[in-house]
Design an enzyme around this catalytic site. Structure first.
Site, PDB file in Angstrom:
ATOM      1  N   GLN A  15       0.955  -1.196  -0.115  1.00  0.00           N
ATOM      2  CA  GLN A  15      -0.015  -0.162  -0.109  1.00  0.00           C
ATOM      3  C   GLN A  15       0.970   1.310  -0.017  1.00  0.00           C
ATOM      4  O   GLN A  15       0.532   2.206   0.828  1.00  0.00           O
ATOM      5  CB  GLN A  15      -1.020  -0.020   1.046  1.00  0.00           C
ATOM      6  CG  GLN A  15      -1.813  -1.317   1.190  1.00  0.00           C
ATOM      7  CD  GLN A  15      -3.039  -1.361   1.926  1.00  0.00           C
ATOM      8  OE1 GLN A  15      -3.165  -0.872   3.032  1.00  0.00           O
ATOM      9  NE2 GLN A  15      -4.116  -2.050   1.171  1.00  0.00           N
ATOM     10  N   ASN A  18       1.581   4.480   8.616  1.00  0.00           N
ATOM     11  CA  ASN A  18       0.776   3.619   7.943  1.00  0.00           C
ATOM     12  C   ASN A  18       1.254   3.276   6.555  1.00  0.00           C
ATOM     13  O   ASN A  18       1.520   3.977   5.665  1.00  0.00           O
ATOM     14  CB  ASN A  18      -0.617   3.854   8.138  1.00  0.00           C
ATOM     15  CG  ASN A  18      -0.854   5.091   7.360  1.00  0.00           C
ATOM     16  OD1 ASN A  18      -0.986   5.201   6.305  1.00  0.00           O
ATOM     17  ND2 ASN A  18      -1.404   6.113   8.198  1.00  0.00           N
ATOM     18  N   CYS A  19       0.860   2.033   6.068  1.00  0.00           N
ATOM     19  CA  CYS A  19       0.958   1.438   4.717  1.00  0.00           C
ATOM     20  C   CYS A  19      -0.293   1.389   3.979  1.00  0.00           C
ATOM     21  O   CYS A  19      -0.654   0.430   3.328  1.00  0.00           O
ATOM     22  CB  CYS A  19       1.944   0.455   4.479  1.00  0.00           C
ATOM     23  SG  CYS A  19       3.584   0.517   4.971  1.00  0.00           S
ATOM     24  N   VAL A  20      -1.396   2.292   4.340  1.00  0.00           N
ATOM     25  CA  VAL A  20      -2.584   2.450   3.891  1.00  0.00           C
ATOM     26  C   VAL A  20      -2.566   2.750   2.458  1.00  0.00           C
ATOM     27  O   VAL A  20      -1.755   3.303   1.936  1.00  0.00           O
ATOM     28  CB  VAL A  20      -3.487   2.950   4.694  1.00  0.00           C
ATOM     29  CG1 VAL A  20      -5.057   2.786   4.204  1.00  0.00           C
ATOM     30  CG2 VAL A  20      -3.475   2.830   6.110  1.00  0.00           C
TER      31      VAL A  20
END
Lengths: 349, 428
Positions: B112, B241-243
């Site tokens: 992501q 985050n790796c959203v």
């Protein structure tokens, strides 16, 4: 610039051939432009010309769908058009379906620019609005004087490669498509301005109208299930063998009510599923997996339920619109109440 | 709490013998920068490149984007609880290298991370194409765990931003903006007749690389609480985050949170902007219930008349958004929602996974499923082969001719749910 070449698709009535008695007219290219096409050509002015009008009877079209489609496609191709306009169909249901079908066909097969026009309650709207641009008209041909200029205006917009505005701006049917656009202000400032209006009690327009889920509260439990009359309603598509009502495998346009008073259980020999959205093997082998007649009969004999209602109701949930589902449910609920059914088992797949 | 933001406009970045700002140009001493951010055992190599708006460059997979800042007056330092002590920040004066950013890339951590094109059609969708970026290419050792990899690169990005921010310490800013929020009762005394509003700031905390940190604390482990808006401008909240790239709040976006900045614009005129309620988006139902109960409780406790609620991410957090909206609305407080949409590539599907009639005022950052074709660019920084597997990419996204077809979901910052961009979606 050369004039854009437009093909017009209309039915037998607007071609001046006749009404219902002539609805079996086969697809053909009109020798002379019918009056409606002439009127449209006039409104298109110097930028576009109608090079052919393809005519087909509404009954013929809908009863010979595949052959009619391919014949019409050939006729349109021969005219070498830049655009196709179908209708306006107003509230004529079969004509609306034909217009939608032809527009979608030329979009898919020829990558041709095309659109139609009809009344918003025409059945063709529900079926085609997602795939096809439809201009809103009134419900009868009396609205022709207003409809044709709108059609011509849209045609010229598309020919000139202009941006097509929102349904409100253009008077088109909302297709239900979310389209990205850049606005003047960034999102955070739009939110601040919306909050200010909401605080003041002024009107504001939400950018995403929330879908409203129709949540139905469960009824209180049945007090004495041993006296209750139970019915089964399914969206799993179980129908008597060979699907007598021809319920569609997807986007069902109807539901069926089937008598099971003479059956002790359902079997491969007498029932099957019409549903096209799941692997039907196991439902066809044993339809009780979707309409649990076998165990309900057992419970009935054991006195654990009062009785099993003599009919079950069935439709196909696959791709069926919420609006249609609501309509079927209202009809079925009335019938259940009229027959003093106490409880319903709903099965889905 | 009163914070002066001194913006030092940066028009170009170049490598130089010394790290300094001269005539709106940031000079970077490459070796000194690499030394300042090296030392993590998980990282095999670090390199630095400079990219500018309009250059034919694609950077992917982009992990985080961070603005260089330095605290020149007042308690604490930038990124409290992470790079500085946990002093409460948000007061005094902070200098910002405006127009510059640190961008981290290198081998992909998860699925992501995003794409940033500095020119062409993709550049229109990402706010980071308008900045001069110092790109840090950090490559990990083979075999390290994803969370170790993410942590190492996250810290490298912050360190690089802090290192560069120091160059602005003794520079006279081009402009100074003042942001002030007073204690609640004083604020009410000052504007007794104005409606009281706050910002409900939802932080991505779904876990497994979907995390956000507040003063160094994993926000999964907080209960909703209050911040002065200016704390955020000193790095109280950072992205870990790796959203999906399109709607994650990079650290740059947290530092420049546009809802906070725009709420300040009409503060004291249309309403009294009293503060920020931060909350999380945990995956357990009990956590969702507790956190939404608490945002509603805090909103009521502050005597609010209205809130803006912003989401981060989509799908599962849609339920948190709707729970917050519903419970705050039930307290008689007016709500405006900020989100984005996943309406399918054709735009025909329902956009959110949850819904409530109280969400009648909603601002959208657009449909993330819309596809776009990005032409081949001259220079690539990072690893293009990940395009097929990043969120928003699909099998065949990377075409033989070097062009890319992806959903805009894969473009960093494209559908910002804090409203950083001008994009929206309309019903056709």
């Amino acid at each position: 610039m050369a004039k854009a070449r437009v093909v017009h698709y209309i039915n037998q009535f607007f071609a001046g051939i006749g009404g219902e008695e002539k609805a079996n007219v086969k697809p053909h290219v009109s020798v002379e432009l019918p009056v409606i096409s002439q009127q449209l050509a006039k409104l298109l002015g110097d930028e576009a010309e109608i090079v052919a009008t393809v005519v087909c009877g509404d009954s013929y079209f809908n009863e010979n769908l595949e052959s009619a489609k391919s014949e019409i496609l050939e006729m349109i191709k021969k005219a070498n058009p830049d655009m196709l306009i179908a209708g306006p169909a107003f509230n004529a249901g079969r004509y609306g379906m034909a217009c939608g079908t032809v527009v979608k066909m030329v979009q898919d097969e020829m990558d041709l620019k095309a659109f139609t026009a009809m009344y918003e309650e025409n059945p063709g709207v529900d079926v085609f609005k997602k795939d096809v641009l439809i201009i809103k008209t009134s419900d009868s041909a009396a609205g022709m004087r207003k409809a044709l200029p709108s059609v011509a205006k849209m045609a010229l917009k598309i020919i000139n490669g202009e941006n097509i505005g929102t349904p409100d701006e253009e008077g088109t049917i909302t297709r239900g498509l979310r389209v990205n656009v850049f606005s003047e202000e960034r999102g955070s400032m739009r939110a601040v301005n919306m909050l200010v209006k909401k605080l003041k009690g002024e009107s504001f327009t939400t950018e995403y109208p929330m879908p409203i889920f129709d949540r139905v509260a469960a009824k209180p439990a049945i007090k004495d299930i041993t006296k209750a009359k139970i019915a089964v309603v399914t969206s799993g598509g179980i129908v008597p063998k060979h699907n007598p009502d021809r319920i569609e495998s997807s986007s069902a346009s109807k539901y069926g009510r089937y008598d099971i008073s003479t059956f002790k259980t359902l079997s491969e020999a007498d029932h099957e599923t019409a549903h096209g959205g799941y692997d039907p093997t196991y439902a066809n082998l044993d339809p009780n997996r979707v309409v649990p007649m076998d165990v309900l009969r057992d419970l009935e004999h054991e006195g654990k339920i009062g009785s099993l209602f003599q009919y079950f109701y069935s439709t196909v949930g696959n791709g069926t619109s919420v609006a249609n589902s609501v309509k079927y449910a209202e009809d079925i609920a009335k019938d259940l109440l009229a027959n003093n059914v106490d409880a319903v088992i709903l099965t889905s797949t | 709490m009163r914070l002066e933001i001194g913006n030092i406009n940066i028009q170009d970045i170049q490598f130089g013998d010394k790290t300094e700002v001269k005539n709106s140009i940031l000079y970077v001493e490459k070796e000194a920068l690499i030394n300042a951010i090296s030392g993590d055992d998980h990282i095999r190599s670090i390199d630095v490149e400079i990219v500018r708006p309009g250059e034919s460059v694609r950077i992917t997979p982009v992990k985080d984007v961070i603005e260089p800042r330095v605290k020149v007056d007042g308690p604490g330092g930038i990124f409290p609880g992470i790079l500085s002590k946990v002093d409460t920040v948000g007061e005094g004066r902070t200098h910002v290298l405006k127009g510059a950013a640190v961008m981290t890339t290198g081998k992909i951590v998860g699925f992501q991370e995003g794409i940033v094109d500095m020119t062409g059609p993709g550049a229109d969708f990402t706010p980071f194409s308008k900045l001069c970026n110092v790109v840090i290419i950090a490559e990990p050792h083979e075999g390290i765990k994803q969370h170790e990899h993410e942590y190492a690169v996250r810290l490298i990005g912050f360190k690089a931003a802090k290192f560069l921010g120091e160059a602005g310490r003794n520079v006279t800013p081009d402009d100074i903006e003042i942001y002030e929020t007073k204690p609640l009762f004083k604020s009410h005394e000052e504007f007794p007749d104005l409606p009281k509003v706050a910002y409900v700031y939802m932080l991505q905390t779904q876990g497994l690389l979907h995390d956000t940190y507040v003063y160094g604390v994993d926000a999964k482990k907080i209960v909703p609480t209050l911040l002065y808006p200016t704390e955020v401008m000193d790095g109280a909240i950072v992205s870990g985050n790796c959203v999906s790239a399109c709607d994650k709040n990079t650290t740059y976006i947290h530092l420049n949170n546009p809802v906070i900045h725009d709420l300040y614009k009409l503060h004291g005129k249309e309403y009294n902007f009293v503060g920020v309620i931060i909350t999380n988006e945990n995956v357990y139902l009990a956590d969702k219930e507790r956190s939404s109960n608490w945002t509603a409780k805090l909103a009521e406790y502050l005597g609010l008349d209205g809130v803006i609620i912003s989401e981060e991410g989509f799908g599962n957090p849609d339920t948190d958004l709707i729970m917050n909206c519903k419970k705050i609305s039930e307290k008689g407080i007016k709500t405006v929602l900020l989100t984005d949409e996943y309406a399918g590539r054709d735009g025909a599907s329902q956009s959110l996974a949850d819904s409530d009639p109280s969400g009648d005022a909603c601002v959208t950052g657009g449909n993330a499923n819309m596809t776009i074709i990005l032409p081949k660019l001259d220079r690539l920084i990072g690893h293009q082969e990940v395009i097929d597997v990043i969120a928003g990419g699909f099998d065949g996204s990377l075409r033989a001719d070097g062009s890319i077809e992806v959903e805009i979901q894969a473009i960093t910052g494209a559908t910002s749910e804090v409203g950083f961009n001008k994009m929206t979606a309309r019903m056709y």
